[in-house]
Scaffold this active site. Structure first.
Site, short mmCIF file in Angstrom:
data_model
loop_
_atom_site.label_atom_id
_atom_site.label_comp_id
_atom_site.label_asym_id
_atom_site.label_seq_id
_atom_site.Cartn_x
_atom_site.Cartn_y
_atom_site.Cartn_z
CB SER A 145 -2.99 -26.74 -25.19
OG SER A 145 -3.48 -25.46 -25.50
CE1 TYR A 158 -8.05 -28.26 -27.57
CE2 TYR A 158 -7.01 -26.43 -26.43
CZ TYR A 158 -6.95 -27.45 -27.36
OH TYR A 158 -5.80 -27.66 -28.06
#
Length: 253
Positions: A145, A158
């Site tokens: 990410s 996350y």
């Protein structure tokens, strides 16, 4: 172009019910791979199955597993290996996110995000990686990410999980490169998916995001297909431990 062919390769893609996982599963099938698509619930990949079955000579099988449950993940690995006698390509895409200010962040949500995003990727890589080593070749692609590079806001679990994915990618590459098993990651930029819907809906935030992207637009899931095929194919046999950003130039700003 034969180096980019996936003819006869056996692949498992987690989180394949929609979004990035669906796009990558379809891409592998288009390149010739036989694909196992997995999601958290039985029947969750029905739309993906329909898309892949429209591809001439495509072979696809659906499995399901709750990635927050280690036993279910282990069973997924075992089942995947049994279908075609092995796995050549693993894409660890399945993941989850929970948003909350850190001061109020429930520890139970922290643990769930870590189990789904990190533990499952480790277990699947470990179990399928053993077999890849035995067969003398394999490709593992982890989905990282932009938050593998930065901290984000209100997504501490996350962010931590995606930093961990980048580290796990490098750690596995260090150990398994000598066995002709390549482990790399794709770090998507701001892609139009369910996970980013709240950002897309925030006109001010969306405008700020696009202002930092040289491509001047949100990414589409199809923008990730080429990177996945490259990293899954013989074309990337000397690429290992790399995190490939597909971000429209976001990191260059």
């Amino acid at each position: 172009m034969s180096d980019f062919s996936l003819d006869g390769k056996r692949a498992l893609v987690t989180g394949a019910s929609r979004g990035i996982g669906q796009a990558l599963a379809v891409a592998l099938a288009e390149a010739g791979a036989k694909v196992i698509v997995a999601s958290s619930k039985a029947g969750g990949c029905s739309e993906t199955l329909t898309k892949i079955k429209q591809i001439e000579k495509a072979q696809v099988v659906e499995l399901s597993a709750d990635l927050s449950e280690p036993e279910a993940v282990m069973n997924l690995a075992k089942s995947s290996l049994s279908i075609w006698g092995g796995i050549d390509i693993l894409i660890n895409n399945g993941g989850t996110i929970f948003r909350s200010p850190v001061v109020d962040y429930p520890f139970s949500e922290w643990q769930n995000v870590m189990r789904v995003n990190v533990d499952s990727a480790f277990l699947l890589s470990q179990q399928l990686g053993k077999e890849m080593i035995k067969q003398g070749q394999g490709k593992i692609i982890n989905i990282a990410s932009m938050l593998s590079y930065s901290g984000g806001i209100t997504v501490p679990a996350y962010t931590a999980s995606k930093h961990a994915i980048a580290g796990l990618t490098k750690a596995l590459a260090n150990e398994w490169g000598k066995y002709n098993v390549q482990i790399n990651a794709i770090a998507p930029g701001y892609i139009r998916t369910d996970n980013t819907q709240s950002l897309q809906d925030d006109s001010q935030r969306s405008k700020e995001i696009c202002a930092r992207i040289p491509a001047d637009r949100w990414g589409e899931t199809a923008d990730l297909k080429g990177a996945a095929i490259f990293l899954a194919s013989n074309a990337s046999n000397y690429v290992n431990g790399h995190v490939l950003a597909v971000d429209g130039g976001f990191l260059a700003r």
